[in-house]
Scaffold this motif. Structure first.
Motif, PDB file in Angstrom:
ATOM      1  N   GLU A 175       0.827  -1.207   0.000  1.00 40.07           N
ATOM      2  CA  GLU A 175       0.000   0.000   0.000  1.00 40.07           C
ATOM      3  C   GLU A 175       0.867   1.265   0.000  1.00 40.07           C
ATOM      4  O   GLU A 175       0.576   2.230  -0.704  1.00 40.07           O
ATOM      5  CB  GLU A 175      -0.942   0.020   1.212  1.00 40.07           C
ATOM      6  CG  GLU A 175      -2.001  -1.062   1.215  1.00 40.07           C
ATOM      7  CD  GLU A 175      -1.483  -2.406   1.730  1.00 40.07           C
ATOM      8  OE1 GLU A 175      -0.411  -2.462   2.381  1.00 40.07           O
ATOM      9  OE2 GLU A 175      -2.145  -3.415   1.444  1.00 40.07           O
ATOM     10  N   GLU A 176       1.933   1.260   0.805  1.00 36.42           N
ATOM     11  CA  GLU A 176       2.837   2.414   0.842  1.00 36.42           C
ATOM     12  C   GLU A 176       3.505   2.626  -0.507  1.00 36.42           C
ATOM     13  O   GLU A 176       3.612   3.764  -0.998  1.00 36.42           O
ATOM     14  CB  GLU A 176       3.907   2.228   1.926  1.00 36.42           C
ATOM     15  CG  GLU A 176       3.383   2.327   3.341  1.00 36.42           C
ATOM     16  CD  GLU A 176       4.428   1.945   4.375  1.00 36.42           C
ATOM     17  OE1 GLU A 176       4.455   2.614   5.421  1.00 36.42           O
ATOM     18  OE2 GLU A 176       5.212   0.996   4.138  1.00 36.42           O
ATOM     19  N   ALA A 177       3.939   1.529  -1.136  1.00 33.71           N
ATOM     20  CA  ALA A 177       4.592   1.618  -2.442  1.00 33.71           C
ATOM     21  C   ALA A 177       3.633   2.181  -3.483  1.00 33.71           C
ATOM     22  O   ALA A 177       4.004   3.046  -4.282  1.00 33.71           O
ATOM     23  CB  ALA A 177       5.117   0.249  -2.872  1.00 33.71           C
ATOM     24  N   GLU A 178       2.398   1.737  -3.469  1.00 34.16           N
ATOM     25  CA  GLU A 178       1.403   2.244  -4.418  1.00 34.16           C
ATOM     26  C   GLU A 178       1.115   3.730  -4.180  1.00 34.16           C
ATOM     27  O   GLU A 178       0.980   4.496  -5.127  1.00 34.16           O
ATOM     28  CB  GLU A 178       0.106   1.432  -4.339  1.00 34.16           C
ATOM     29  CG  GLU A 178       0.192   0.083  -5.018  1.00 34.16           C
ATOM     30  CD  GLU A 178       0.607   0.180  -6.488  1.00 34.16           C
ATOM     31  OE1 GLU A 178       0.077   1.039  -7.227  1.00 34.16           O
ATOM     32  OE2 GLU A 178       1.485  -0.587  -6.891  1.00 34.16           O
ATOM     33  N   GLU A 179       1.026   4.129  -2.924  1.00 39.29           N
ATOM     34  CA  GLU A 179       0.777   5.534  -2.606  1.00 39.29           C
ATOM     35  C   GLU A 179       1.934   6.405  -3.082  1.00 39.29           C
ATOM     36  O   GLU A 179       1.720   7.489  -3.638  1.00 39.29           O
ATOM     37  CB  GLU A 179       0.543   5.714  -1.106  1.00 39.29           C
ATOM     38  CG  GLU A 179       0.285   7.141  -0.679  1.00 39.29           C
ATOM     39  CD  GLU A 179      -0.959   7.776  -1.289  1.00 39.29           C
ATOM     40  OE1 GLU A 179      -1.025   9.022  -1.339  1.00 39.29           O
ATOM     41  OE2 GLU A 179      -1.869   7.048  -1.734  1.00 39.29           O
ATOM     42  N   LEU A 180       3.167   5.951  -2.879  1.00 39.45           N
ATOM     43  CA  LEU A 180       4.321   6.701  -3.367  1.00 39.45           C
ATOM     44  C   LEU A 180       4.316   6.792  -4.891  1.00 39.45           C
ATOM     45  O   LEU A 180       4.622   7.845  -5.459  1.00 39.45           O
ATOM     46  CB  LEU A 180       5.622   6.075  -2.868  1.00 39.45           C
ATOM     47  CG  LEU A 180       5.932   6.301  -1.386  1.00 39.45           C
ATOM     48  CD1 LEU A 180       7.164   5.514  -0.971  1.00 39.45           C
ATOM     49  CD2 LEU A 180       6.124   7.782  -1.102  1.00 39.45           C
ATOM     50  N   LYS A 181       3.954   5.719  -5.567  1.00 42.09           N
ATOM     51  CA  LYS A 181       3.858   5.748  -7.036  1.00 42.09           C
ATOM     52  C   LYS A 181       2.823   6.770  -7.481  1.00 42.09           C
ATOM     53  O   LYS A 181       3.051   7.526  -8.429  1.00 42.09           O
ATOM     54  CB  LYS A 181       3.507   4.360  -7.581  1.00 42.09           C
ATOM     55  CG  LYS A 181       4.633   3.367  -7.500  1.00 42.09           C
ATOM     56  CD  LYS A 181       4.171   2.000  -7.978  1.00 42.09           C
ATOM     57  CE  LYS A 181       5.207   0.942  -7.701  1.00 42.09           C
ATOM     58  NZ  LYS A 181       4.734  -0.408  -8.033  1.00 42.09           N
ATOM     59  N   ARG A 182       1.673   6.815  -6.800  1.00 41.70           N
ATOM     60  CA  ARG A 182       0.632   7.787  -7.143  1.00 41.70           C
ATOM     61  C   ARG A 182       1.140   9.219  -6.934  1.00 41.70           C
ATOM     62  O   ARG A 182       0.898  10.100  -7.754  1.00 41.70           O
ATOM     63  CB  ARG A 182      -0.632   7.547  -6.317  1.00 41.70           C
ATOM     64  CG  ARG A 182      -1.489   6.404  -6.818  1.00 41.70           C
ATOM     65  CD  ARG A 182      -2.866   6.379  -6.164  1.00 41.70           C
ATOM     66  NE  ARG A 182      -2.824   6.090  -4.745  1.00 41.70           N
ATOM     67  CZ  ARG A 182      -2.771   4.874  -4.220  1.00 41.70           C
ATOM     68  NH1 ARG A 182      -2.768   3.818  -4.986  1.00 41.70           N
ATOM     69  NH2 ARG A 182      -2.720   4.710  -2.912  1.00 41.70           N
ATOM     70  N   LEU A 183       1.854   9.446  -5.823  1.00 43.04           N
ATOM     71  CA  LEU A 183       2.406  10.775  -5.559  1.00 43.04           C
ATOM     72  C   LEU A 183       3.409  11.186  -6.627  1.00 43.04           C
ATOM     73  O   LEU A 183       3.400  12.326  -7.092  1.00 43.04           O
ATOM     74  CB  LEU A 183       3.063  10.812  -4.177  1.00 43.04           C
ATOM     75  CG  LEU A 183       2.139  10.879  -2.975  1.00 43.04           C
ATOM     76  CD1 LEU A 183       2.928  10.631  -1.696  1.00 43.04           C
ATOM     77  CD2 LEU A 183       1.452  12.231  -2.916  1.00 43.04           C
ATOM     78  N   ILE A 184       4.267  10.259  -6.995  1.00 40.49           N
ATOM     79  CA  ILE A 184       5.277  10.552  -8.019  1.00 40.49           C
ATOM     80  C   ILE A 184       4.591  10.879  -9.333  1.00 40.49           C
ATOM     81  O   ILE A 184       4.920  11.866 -10.008  1.00 40.49           O
ATOM     82  CB  ILE A 184       6.273   9.387  -8.154  1.00 40.49           C
ATOM     83  CG1 ILE A 184       7.154   9.305  -6.915  1.00 40.49           C
ATOM     84  CG2 ILE A 184       7.107   9.525  -9.430  1.00 40.49           C
ATOM     85  CD1 ILE A 184       7.960   8.030  -6.798  1.00 40.49           C
ATOM     86  N   ASP A 185       3.627  10.066  -9.739  1.00 38.43           N
ATOM     87  CA  ASP A 185       2.912  10.316 -10.990  1.00 38.43           C
ATOM     88  C   ASP A 185       2.193  11.660 -10.980  1.00 38.43           C
ATOM     89  O   ASP A 185       2.182  12.381 -11.972  1.00 38.43           O
ATOM     90  CB  ASP A 185       1.904   9.184 -11.276  1.00 38.43           C
ATOM     91  CG  ASP A 185       2.590   7.891 -11.694  1.00 38.43           C
ATOM     92  OD1 ASP A 185       3.778   7.931 -12.099  1.00 38.43           O
ATOM     93  OD2 ASP A 185       1.931   6.831 -11.623  1.00 38.43           O
ATOM     94  N   ALA A 186       1.623  12.018  -9.843  1.00 35.58           N
ATOM     95  CA  ALA A 186       0.880  13.287  -9.727  1.00 35.58           C
ATOM     96  C   ALA A 186       1.798  14.495  -9.806  1.00 35.58           C
ATOM     97  O   ALA A 186       1.371  15.581 -10.168  1.00 35.58           O
ATOM     98  CB  ALA A 186       0.076  13.306  -8.433  1.00 35.58           C
ATOM     99  N   HIS A 187       3.079  14.328  -9.472  1.00 43.01           N
ATOM    100  CA  HIS A 187       4.004  15.458  -9.432  1.00 43.01           C
ATOM    101  C   HIS A 187       5.078  15.412 -10.520  1.00 43.01           C
ATOM    102  O   HIS A 187       6.015  16.208 -10.505  1.00 43.01           O
ATOM    103  CB  HIS A 187       4.673  15.536  -8.045  1.00 43.01           C
ATOM    104  CG  HIS A 187       3.704  15.927  -6.980  1.00 43.01           C
ATOM    105  ND1 HIS A 187       2.931  15.010  -6.311  1.00 43.01           N
ATOM    106  CD2 HIS A 187       3.353  17.142  -6.502  1.00 43.01           C
ATOM    107  CE1 HIS A 187       2.166  15.644  -5.438  1.00 43.01           C
ATOM    108  NE2 HIS A 187       2.396  16.930  -5.541  1.00 43.01           N
TER     109      HIS A 187
END
Length: 120
Positions: free
Chosen positions: A105-117
């Motif tokens: 879950e943490e890895a997916e959240e970080l991926k989403r943050l990276i993609d958003a920025h």
């Protein structure tokens, strides 16, 4: 956008104000004595300095916040990465992780943050 450079004591003072604002200056002196171990003169000196920097307003003995916590926190985090890691976010993350494993879950959240920025 204004950039606020705060030393450690100013940041700790802002945390007290953010938690209490709007707050009477007399009450703020009490809070700073309790939480920071400060004397009245220290509280008023730092208050004046932060008013001059545009972070706070002290009007009719009531202290109000002009700079939101999230903005100051984000700037402080960026300043830290710049100072300690030469602006390298991957360098910061490597040091921060220190061998720690992420949950899925943490890895997916970080991926989403990276993609958003990500820059286009």
């Amino acid at each position: 956008m204004e950039h606020y450079h705060l030393c450690d004591s100013e940041y700790r003072f802002m945390q007290v104000v953010w938690d209490a604002a709007p707050v009477g200056s007399g009450r703020l002196v009490e809070l700073c004595r309790e939480k920071l171990g400060w004397k009245k003169s220290t509280t008023y000196t730092v208050l004046k300095k932060l008013c001059e920097k545009g972070l706070l307003k002290n009007e009719r003995s009531t202290v109000t916040v002009l700079a939101p916590r999230a903005l100051v926190d984000n700037q402080a985090a960026g300043d830290f990465v710049d100072r300690a890691f030469g602006g390298s976010l991957p360098g910061f993350l490597t040091a921060f992780m220190g061998g720690r494993k992420l949950s899925a879950e943490e890895a997916e959240e970080l991926k989403r943050l990276i993609d958003a920025h990500k820059e286009d």
